[in-house]
Design a protein around this motif. Structure first.
Motif, PDB file in Angstrom:
ATOM      1  N   ASN A  61      43.422  15.442  41.312  1.00 46.45           N
ATOM      2  CA  ASN A  61      44.120  15.255  39.863  1.00 46.45           C
ATOM      3  C   ASN A  61      43.445  17.503  39.956  1.00 46.45           C
ATOM      4  O   ASN A  61      43.417  18.036  41.346  1.00 46.45           O
ATOM      5  CB  ASN A  61      42.915  15.233  39.103  1.00 46.45           C
ATOM      6  N   VAL A  62      44.290  18.238  39.092  1.00 48.34           N
ATOM      7  CA  VAL A  62      44.159  19.525  38.600  1.00 48.34           C
ATOM      8  C   VAL A  62      43.072  19.561  37.398  1.00 48.34           C
ATOM      9  O   VAL A  62      42.689  18.863  36.266  1.00 48.34           O
ATOM     10  CB  VAL A  62      45.045  19.944  38.222  1.00 48.34           C
ATOM     11  N   ILE A  63      42.168  20.527  37.250  1.00 50.71           N
ATOM     12  CA  ILE A  63      41.878  20.996  36.185  1.00 50.71           C
ATOM     13  C   ILE A  63      42.525  22.301  36.188  1.00 50.71           C
ATOM     14  O   ILE A  63      41.808  23.301  37.232  1.00 50.71           O
ATOM     15  CB  ILE A  63      40.059  21.469  36.945  1.00 50.71           C
ATOM     16  N   ALA A  64      42.958  22.751  35.067  1.00 53.43           N
ATOM     17  CA  ALA A  64      42.860  24.175  34.561  1.00 53.43           C
ATOM     18  C   ALA A  64      42.372  24.900  33.501  1.00 53.43           C
ATOM     19  O   ALA A  64      42.163  24.763  32.357  1.00 53.43           O
ATOM     20  CB  ALA A  64      44.635  24.116  34.301  1.00 53.43           C
ATOM     21  N   PRO A  65      41.757  25.241  34.171  1.00 49.37           N
ATOM     22  CA  PRO A  65      40.156  25.789  33.380  1.00 49.37           C
ATOM     23  C   PRO A  65      40.943  27.509  32.455  1.00 49.37           C
ATOM     24  O   PRO A  65      41.919  27.674  32.973  1.00 49.37           O
ATOM     25  CB  PRO A  65      39.216  26.966  34.472  1.00 49.37           C
ATOM     26  N   GLY A  66      40.383  27.700  31.184  1.00 52.92           N
ATOM     27  CA  GLY A  66      40.719  28.960  30.825  1.00 52.92           C
ATOM     28  C   GLY A  66      39.620  30.462  30.794  1.00 52.92           C
ATOM     29  O   GLY A  66      39.204  29.812  32.180  1.00 52.92           O
ATOM     30  N   ALA A  67      38.988  30.821  30.190  1.00 57.36           N
ATOM     31  CA  ALA A  67      37.821  31.936  30.639  1.00 57.36           C
ATOM     32  C   ALA A  67      36.778  31.502  31.383  1.00 57.36           C
ATOM     33  O   ALA A  67      35.846  31.185  29.960  1.00 57.36           O
ATOM     34  CB  ALA A  67      38.041  32.597  28.939  1.00 57.36           C
ATOM     35  N   PHE A  68      36.442  32.042  32.460  1.00 58.42           N
ATOM     36  CA  PHE A  68      34.942  31.756  32.644  1.00 58.42           C
ATOM     37  C   PHE A  68      34.472  32.870  33.117  1.00 58.42           C
ATOM     38  O   PHE A  68      35.320  33.627  33.503  1.00 58.42           O
ATOM     39  CB  PHE A  68      35.377  30.235  33.246  1.00 58.42           C
ATOM     40  N   GLN A  69      32.654  32.709  32.805  1.00 65.09           N
ATOM     41  CA  GLN A  69      33.104  34.454  33.542  1.00 65.09           C
ATOM     42  C   GLN A  69      32.422  33.821  35.622  1.00 65.09           C
ATOM     43  O   GLN A  69      32.320  32.987  35.944  1.00 65.09           O
ATOM     44  CB  GLN A  69      31.017  34.235  33.581  1.00 65.09           C
ATOM     45  N   SER A  70      33.301  34.755  35.474  1.00 59.36           N
ATOM     46  CA  SER A  70      34.131  34.643  37.465  1.00 59.36           C
ATOM     47  C   SER A  70      34.275  36.228  37.612  1.00 59.36           C
ATOM     48  O   SER A  70      34.615  37.411  36.816  1.00 59.36           O
ATOM     49  CB  SER A  70      34.666  33.760  37.355  1.00 59.36           C
ATOM     50  N   LYS A  71      34.086  36.730  38.640  1.00 56.71           N
ATOM     51  CA  LYS A  71      34.696  38.047  39.515  1.00 56.71           C
ATOM     52  C   LYS A  71      35.912  38.297  39.071  1.00 56.71           C
ATOM     53  O   LYS A  71      36.813  39.140  38.542  1.00 56.71           O
ATOM     54  CB  LYS A  71      34.624  38.360  40.835  1.00 56.71           C
ATOM     55  N   MET A  72      36.925  37.080  39.213  1.00 59.73           N
ATOM     56  CA  MET A  72      38.266  37.304  38.946  1.00 59.73           C
ATOM     57  C   MET A  72      38.303  37.981  37.180  1.00 59.73           C
ATOM     58  O   MET A  72      39.616  38.654  36.988  1.00 59.73           O
ATOM     59  CB  MET A  72      39.162  35.767  39.144  1.00 59.73           C
ATOM     60  N   MET A  73      37.575  37.344  36.544  1.00 59.25           N
ATOM     61  CA  MET A  73      38.213  37.282  34.960  1.00 59.25           C
ATOM     62  C   MET A  73      37.143  38.563  34.329  1.00 59.25           C
ATOM     63  O   MET A  73      36.709  38.450  33.313  1.00 59.25           O
ATOM     64  CB  MET A  73      37.372  36.051  34.400  1.00 59.25           C
ATOM     65  N   LYS A  74      36.176  39.243  35.282  1.00 59.40           N
ATOM     66  CA  LYS A  74      35.157  40.291  35.053  1.00 59.40           C
ATOM     67  C   LYS A  74      36.211  40.902  34.160  1.00 59.40           C
ATOM     68  O   LYS A  74      35.604  41.453  32.927  1.00 59.40           O
ATOM     69  CB  LYS A  74      34.203  40.466  35.904  1.00 59.40           C
ATOM     70  N   ALA A  75      37.003  42.288  34.496  1.00 55.32           N
ATOM     71  CA  ALA A  75      37.916  42.514  33.889  1.00 55.32           C
ATOM     72  C   ALA A  75      38.256  42.270  32.893  1.00 55.32           C
ATOM     73  O   ALA A  75      38.254  43.334  31.950  1.00 55.32           O
ATOM     74  CB  ALA A  75      38.901  43.781  34.820  1.00 55.32           C
ATOM     75  N   THR A  76      38.972  40.950  32.563  1.00 52.58           N
ATOM     76  CA  THR A  76      39.604  40.754  31.489  1.00 52.58           C
ATOM     77  C   THR A  76      38.540  40.707  30.524  1.00 52.58           C
ATOM     78  O   THR A  76      39.066  40.647  29.313  1.00 52.58           O
ATOM     79  CB  THR A  76      40.079  39.279  32.006  1.00 52.58           C
ATOM     80  N   LEU A  77      37.290  39.915  30.766  1.00 52.58           N
ATOM     81  CA  LEU A  77      36.839  39.414  29.371  1.00 52.58           C
ATOM     82  C   LEU A  77      35.663  41.046  28.570  1.00 52.58           C
ATOM     83  O   LEU A  77      35.243  41.055  27.708  1.00 52.58           O
ATOM     84  CB  LEU A  77      34.904  38.497  29.886  1.00 52.58           C
ATOM     85  N   GLU A  78      35.900  42.205  29.791  1.00 47.58           N
ATOM     86  CA  GLU A  78      35.378  42.884  29.936  1.00 47.58           C
ATOM     87  C   GLU A  78      35.887  43.846  28.387  1.00 47.58           C
ATOM     88  O   GLU A  78      35.743  44.389  27.543  1.00 47.58           O
ATOM     89  CB  GLU A  78      34.727  44.192  30.375  1.00 47.58           C
TER      90      GLU A  78
END
Length: 263
Positions: free
Chosen positions: A192-209
């Motif tokens: 199965n696959v889980i498709a996450p949205g926005a979570f606090q991670s290194k990959m998302m850090k710049a986008t969330l900031e």
């Protein structure tokens, strides 16, 4: 039926790639807290060992580090060989390790495209293939093992960023997982696959900031994902509760994919 134990993953043997930070660490933490035995792997050996030690100390489960560079076919072979020396089976494989690259279509580097697709798609196939003897060792149609591939909502929608290799690799991963589920279900292995949205991670850090407030404002739940959200979904898929779920993609995104602007 003992409904009290539907989500029980105590003593299950679990491998989490990219398990030393971000979403992978959230998942590993959840399984250790639920009493499972977790192996985590990542390129950074120091961080991997540090996280494994910290999680084991928290318990009640156990976390063991086997550092490896999953871009490499030989490193995957070594990882599985070492795991096989320690365990005679594997209950859950969580393919979480991934890479991203954001650059304009005019200058997007060929090497970057290859790197992202190799890790996010090709090597997930490689590792799952290599783990099949462990995944099938004690699996049956009544007690299946579970492969959980961490995709992305950017494999479902066209993302706003110019992350062409990432969205292509995640879309490919979603479909490859369905294909694998159709073939491996007969062997007692669900995919199965889980498709996450926005979570606090290194990959998302710049986008969330930069866009965090904007992202949250568009979600009905008015927050980004928490460790419990991603770990809980994985535990569902790994437990008795998820035994009839095979070949699906579960979005864990607070409704980002279906959100429309208010009129």
């Amino acid at each position: 039926m003992d409904y009290n134990n539907l989500f029980d993953v105590r003593n299950k043997i679990v491998l989490v790639t990219g398990g030393s930070r971000g979403i992978g660490e959230m998942i590993a933490t959840g399984f250790v807290s639920a009493g499972a035995k977790i192996y985590i792997t990542s390129r950074s050996a120091d961080v991997c060992y540090k996280v494994a030690k910290e999680l084991t100390e928290k318990g009640p489960g156990e976390c063991i580090a086997i550092p490896a560079d999953l871009q490499s076919f030989d490193e995957i072979k070594r990882l599985v060989e070492e795991l096989s020396k320690r365990e005679d089976h594997l209950d859950v494989l969580i393919n979480n390790a991934g890479a991203n690259w954001n650059e304009t279509i005019d200058s997007y580097p060929d090497k970057a495209f290859e790197k992202v697709v190799n890790l996010n798609l090709k090597r997930i196939f490689t590792l799952t293939q290599a783990c099949l003897p462990l995944l099938t060792a004690k699996a049956s149609l009544e007690n299946t093992s579970s492969v959980i591939n961490i995709g992305s909502i950017d494999g479902i929608r066209a993302p706003p960023q110019e992350t062409y290799a990432y969205s292509a690799s995640k879309g490919g991963l979603h479909h490859m997982s369905r294909h694998m589920a159709g073939k491996l279900g007969y062997r007692g292995v669900r995919v199965n696959v889980i498709a996450p949205g926005a979570f606090q991670s290194k990959m998302m850090k710049a986008t969330l900031e930069k866009y965090g407030d904007q992202i949250v404002s568009r979600l009905g739940v008015k927050r980004i994902g928490s460790p419990e959200d991603i770990a809980g979904t994985c535990i569902y898929l790994a437990s008795r509760a998820g035994q009839y779920t095979n070949g699906t993609t579960i979005t864990v995104d607070g409704g980002a994919v279906v959100t429309v602007a208010h009129m």
